[in-house]
Design an enzyme around this catalytic site. Structure first.
Site, PDB file in Angstrom:
ATOM      1  N   LYS A   1      -9.083  55.943 -12.747  1.00 12.20           N
ATOM      2  CA  LYS A   1      -7.833  56.703 -12.618  1.00 12.20           C
ATOM      3  C   LYS A   1      -6.663  55.728 -12.659  1.00 12.20           C
ATOM      4  CE  LYS A   1      -6.874  55.268  -8.217  1.00 12.20           C
ATOM      5  NZ  LYS A   1      -5.761  54.366  -7.814  1.00 12.20           N
TER       6      LYS A   1
ATOM      7  N   GLY B   1     -12.479  52.586  -9.169  1.00 11.17           N
ATOM      8  CA  GLY B   1     -13.872  52.463  -9.620  1.00 11.17           C
ATOM      9  C   GLY B   1     -14.887  52.792  -8.545  1.00 11.17           C
TER      10      GLY B   1
ATOM     11  N   ASP C   1      -9.395  57.892  -1.983  1.00 12.14           N
ATOM     12  CA  ASP C   1      -9.358  58.320  -3.396  1.00 12.14           C
ATOM     13  C   ASP C   1     -10.567  59.162  -3.780  1.00 12.14           C
ATOM     14  OD1 ASP C   1      -7.829  55.402  -5.053  1.00 12.14           O
ATOM     15  OD2 ASP C   1      -6.980  57.198  -4.117  1.00 12.14           O
TER      16      ASP C   1
HETATM   17  C1  LIG Z   1      -3.904  52.847  -3.596  1.00 12.46           C
HETATM   18  C2  LIG Z   1      -4.706  54.077  -3.903  1.00 12.46           C
HETATM   19  O1  LIG Z   1      -5.817  53.736  -4.706  1.00 12.46           O
HETATM   20  C3  LIG Z   1      -3.839  55.075  -4.653  1.00 12.46           C
HETATM   21  O2  LIG Z   1      -4.607  56.056  -5.242  1.00 12.46           O
HETATM   22  C4  LIG Z   1      -5.224  54.721  -2.629  1.00 12.46           C
HETATM   23  O3  LIG Z   1      -4.166  55.032  -1.749  1.00 12.46           O
HETATM   24  C5  LIG Z   1      -6.205  53.805  -1.896  1.00 12.46           C
HETATM   25  O4  LIG Z   1      -7.401  54.535  -1.836  1.00 12.46           O
HETATM   26  P1  LIG Z   1      -8.766  53.789  -1.393  1.00 12.46           P
HETATM   27  O5  LIG Z   1      -8.938  52.541  -2.172  1.00 12.46           O
HETATM   28  O6  LIG Z   1      -9.834  54.822  -1.418  1.00 12.46           O
HETATM   29  O7  LIG Z   1      -8.403  53.372   0.081  1.00 12.46           O
HETATM   30  P2  LIG Z   1      -9.374  53.396   1.340  1.00 12.46           P
HETATM   31  O8  LIG Z   1     -10.639  52.706   0.981  1.00 12.46           O
HETATM   32  O9  LIG Z   1      -9.392  54.772   1.913  1.00 12.46           O
HETATM   33  O10 LIG Z   1      -8.495  52.472   2.336  1.00 12.46           O
HETATM   34  C6  LIG Z   1      -8.439  51.077   2.130  1.00 12.46           C
HETATM   35  C7  LIG Z   1      -7.272  50.573   2.939  1.00 12.46           C
HETATM   36  O11 LIG Z   1      -6.047  50.880   2.232  1.00 12.46           O
HETATM   37  C8  LIG Z   1      -5.013  51.232   3.151  1.00 12.46           C
HETATM   38  N1  LIG Z   1      -4.577  52.616   2.852  1.00 12.46           N
HETATM   39  C9  LIG Z   1      -5.310  53.425   2.031  1.00 12.46           C
HETATM   40  C10 LIG Z   1      -4.851  54.694   1.744  1.00 12.46           C
HETATM   41  C11 LIG Z   1      -3.643  55.125   2.338  1.00 12.46           C
HETATM   42  N2  LIG Z   1      -3.171  56.376   2.106  1.00 12.46           N
HETATM   43  N3  LIG Z   1      -2.948  54.294   3.161  1.00 12.46           N
HETATM   44  C12 LIG Z   1      -3.387  53.038   3.424  1.00 12.46           C
HETATM   45  O12 LIG Z   1      -2.741  52.283   4.168  1.00 12.46           O
HETATM   46  C13 LIG Z   1      -5.634  51.098   4.554  1.00 12.46           C
HETATM   47  O13 LIG Z   1      -5.397  49.805   5.026  1.00 12.46           O
HETATM   48  C14 LIG Z   1      -7.113  51.266   4.285  1.00 12.46           C
HETATM   49  O14 LIG Z   1      -7.921  50.639   5.269  1.00 12.46           O
HETATM   50  N1  LIG Z   2     -19.328  51.217  -6.714  1.00 11.01           N
HETATM   51  C1  LIG Z   2     -18.510  50.159  -6.607  1.00 11.01           C
HETATM   52  N2  LIG Z   2     -17.964  49.615  -7.716  1.00 11.01           N
HETATM   53  C2  LIG Z   2     -17.121  48.560  -7.623  1.00 11.01           C
HETATM   54  N3  LIG Z   2     -16.762  47.957  -6.455  1.00 11.01           N
HETATM   55  C3  LIG Z   2     -17.292  48.469  -5.331  1.00 11.01           C
HETATM   56  C4  LIG Z   2     -18.178  49.579  -5.348  1.00 11.01           C
HETATM   57  N4  LIG Z   2     -18.500  49.869  -4.067  1.00 11.01           N
HETATM   58  C5  LIG Z   2     -17.859  48.982  -3.298  1.00 11.01           C
HETATM   59  N5  LIG Z   2     -17.140  48.120  -4.025  1.00 11.01           N
HETATM   60  C6  LIG Z   2     -16.313  47.050  -3.452  1.00 11.01           C
HETATM   61  O1  LIG Z   2     -14.996  47.629  -3.338  1.00 11.01           O
HETATM   62  C7  LIG Z   2     -14.004  46.742  -3.851  1.00 11.01           C
HETATM   63  C8  LIG Z   2     -12.896  47.574  -4.445  1.00 11.01           C
HETATM   64  O2  LIG Z   2     -13.433  48.208  -5.590  1.00 11.01           O
HETATM   65  P1  LIG Z   2     -12.474  49.205  -6.420  1.00 11.01           P
HETATM   66  O3  LIG Z   2     -11.149  48.558  -6.614  1.00 11.01           O
HETATM   67  O4  LIG Z   2     -13.234  49.669  -7.602  1.00 11.01           O
HETATM   68  O5  LIG Z   2     -12.371  50.375  -5.357  1.00 11.01           O
HETATM   69  P2  LIG Z   2     -11.399  51.547  -5.126  1.00 11.01           P
HETATM   70  O6  LIG Z   2     -10.892  51.323  -3.741  1.00 11.01           O
HETATM   71  O7  LIG Z   2     -12.097  52.801  -5.439  1.00 11.01           O
HETATM   72  O8  LIG Z   2     -10.222  51.384  -6.159  1.00 11.01           O
HETATM   73  P3  LIG Z   2      -8.725  51.035  -5.907  1.00 11.01           P
HETATM   74  O9  LIG Z   2      -8.665  49.600  -6.350  1.00 11.01           O
HETATM   75  O10 LIG Z   2      -7.986  51.963  -6.785  1.00 11.01           O
HETATM   76  O11 LIG Z   2      -8.385  51.196  -4.463  1.00 11.01           O
HETATM   77  C9  LIG Z   2     -14.743  45.900  -4.890  1.00 11.01           C
HETATM   78  O12 LIG Z   2     -14.131  44.624  -5.008  1.00 11.01           O
HETATM   79  C10 LIG Z   2     -16.171  45.812  -4.326  1.00 11.01           C
HETATM   80  O13 LIG Z   2     -16.295  44.681  -3.486  1.00 11.01           O
END
Ligand SMILES: C[C@](O)(CO)[C@H](O)COP(=O)(O)OP(=O)(O)OC[C@H]1O[C@@H](n2ccc(N)nc2=O)[C@H](O)[C@@H]1O
Ligand SMILES: Nc1ncnc2c1ncn2[C@@H]1O[C@H](COP(=O)(O)OP(=O)(O)OP(=O)(O)O)[C@@H](O)[C@H]1O
Length: 328
Positions: free
Chosen positions: A12, A126, A161
């Site tokens: 996305k 991802g 996400d």
């Molecule tokens: C940046 C985006 O990818 C935009 O779509 C999302 O907001 C992040 O989604 P995500 O990677 O699934 O994030 P999560 O794995 O839920 O959270 C990772 C970390 O990102 C921060 N986090 C995430 C989502 C959010 N609304 N506020 C935050 O501050 C928090 O520190 C959290 O511990």
């Molecule tokens: N299925 C997976 N594919 C890729 N990375 C993964 C997966 N599961 C856990 N991870 C860990 O999560 C970290 C973040 O991966 P990625 O950026 O794809 O996640 P996301 O949080 O869904 O995306 P975003 O970067 O948009 O927040 C990677 O560096 C890896 O260490």
């Protein structure tokens, strides 16, 4: 019920991302427009007699080709940081399958073969997309309706996400507005396909770190202009309505993002910005031919050290396909 299913989890892009405030739970209140794109991983999920959950991971077309594009030795620290994806509890697929099995109390376990194309630490969702696909594949293997609302509850527990990648209610979704932590979803309609170029510089950004360095703006921008432009297929309006409040902190961490964006503007792409928490960037092209041409131009300028692809908008959720195995 089938024993094996496959799916192609899409990535996305965040066409718009505004920060509304900091919540008590440590997350940010956000308002974002997410667009699925046709840059996909490949997933195969099988039921197993034993109750454990196993995951094998590879890169497409191969680890060596992806490492060469990024200009890293896959065995070096940089290479491992960019390409070593965990296959244990840290992987959201393992977490999703474990939560699924425990929540629905299904017999046996799962084995997942996951082939990655979506860069990790790119802001392209991802891991989240893989987790959502794993939930849907597991539901198909156990005869649970794919639109069962309990799947959405599990998704929200796994990551902000993840619910987006399950689609909205029972409909496939071209784009969505996500609010709250990212779990409150509403459909956004697209008049026509959007063609873009995506560049992933060889730097893996931590979502938590980028958010921690972001500041809440004094003046909040609503996504109305973006939503209206998407609905009328107005590329100029989509470019003008773009915003990503995480771009500034991400650039402070990885300066090369600014250089990538400059190169993208320079070759004539528009609305060039960071996606999510980065480090991937995207720019809008007039059509698929221009997107392919732009990707070629940037490849010749940026490689090695970046992965460049021309992409088009897609839909979520990814379909789940039954695999008929010889023993039925
Ligand atoms: C940046 C985006 O990818 C935009 O779509 C999302 O907001 C992040 O989604 P995500 O990677 O699934 O994030 P999560 O794995 O839920 O959270 C990772 C970390 O990102 C921060 N986090 C995430 C989502 C959010 N609304 N506020 C935050 O501050 C928090 O520190 C959290 O511990
Ligand atoms: N299925 C997976 N594919 C890729 N990375 C993964 C997966 N599961 C856990 N991870 C860990 O999560 C970290 C973040 O991966 P990625 O950026 O794809 O996640 P996301 O949080 O869904 O995306 P975003 O970067 O948009 O927040 C990677 O560096 C890896 O260490």
């Amino acid at each position: 019920m089938p024993n094996v299913v496959t799916s192609r989890p899409p990535a996305k892009l965040n066409l718009f991302l505004e920060l509304l405030g900091k919540r008590d739970d440590g997350f940010h209140e956000i308002d974002t427009i997410m667009l699925p794109i046709d840059w996909c991983d490949e997933m195969r999920l099988a039921r197993t007699e034993a109750s454990d959950i196993s995951l094998s991971i590879g890169w497409l077309p191969s680890l060596e080709v992806v490492a060469a594009e990024l200009g890293v030795d896959p065995n070096s620290d940089d290479g491992k940081n960019l390409l070593a994806i965990p296959s244990d509890e840290k992987n959201l697929v393992v977490r999703a399958l474990r939560r699924f099995r425990d929540h629905f109390d299904t017999p046996g376990g799962f084995h997942c073969d996951l082939l990655k194309r979506i860069p990790a630490g790119a802001g392209m969702g991802g891991a989240s997309s893989d987790a959502a696909a794993a939930l849907r594949c597991a539901a198909a293997l156990h005869g649970i309706p794919l639109h069962n609302p309990e799947l959405t509850v599990l998704a929200a527990e796994i990551g902000s996400d993840v619910p987006f990648f399950l689609g909205i209610d029972r409909h496939s979704c071209q784009a969505a507005r996500a609010q709250g932590r990212g779990e409150k979803l509403s459909q956004v309609s697209l008049l026509s396909q959007i063609d873009m170029v995506v560049v992933f510089p060889s730097v893996c950004l931590s979502t938590a770190r980028v958010y921690s360095q972001a500041t809440i703006p004094t003046e909040i921008v609503p996504p109305d202009a973006m939503i209206a432009a998407l609905g009328r297929g107005d590329l100029g309006g989509i470019a003008a309505g773009g915003l990503n409040r995480l771009q500034e902190p991400a650039v402070k961490i990885a300066k090369q993002i600014d250089e990538i964006l400059e190169s993208m503007w320079h070759i004539g792409l528009i609305g060039c910005q960071l996606t999510g928490s980065g480090s991937a960037c995207f720019g809008l092209a007039r059509n698929a031919v221009d997107a392919r041409r732009g990707a070629e131009q940037l490849r010749s300028q940026l490689l090695p050290g970046s992965r460049v692809a021309s992409v088009s908008s897609a839909t979520v959720p990814s379909s789940v396909n039954l695999v008929i195995t010889p023993n039925g």
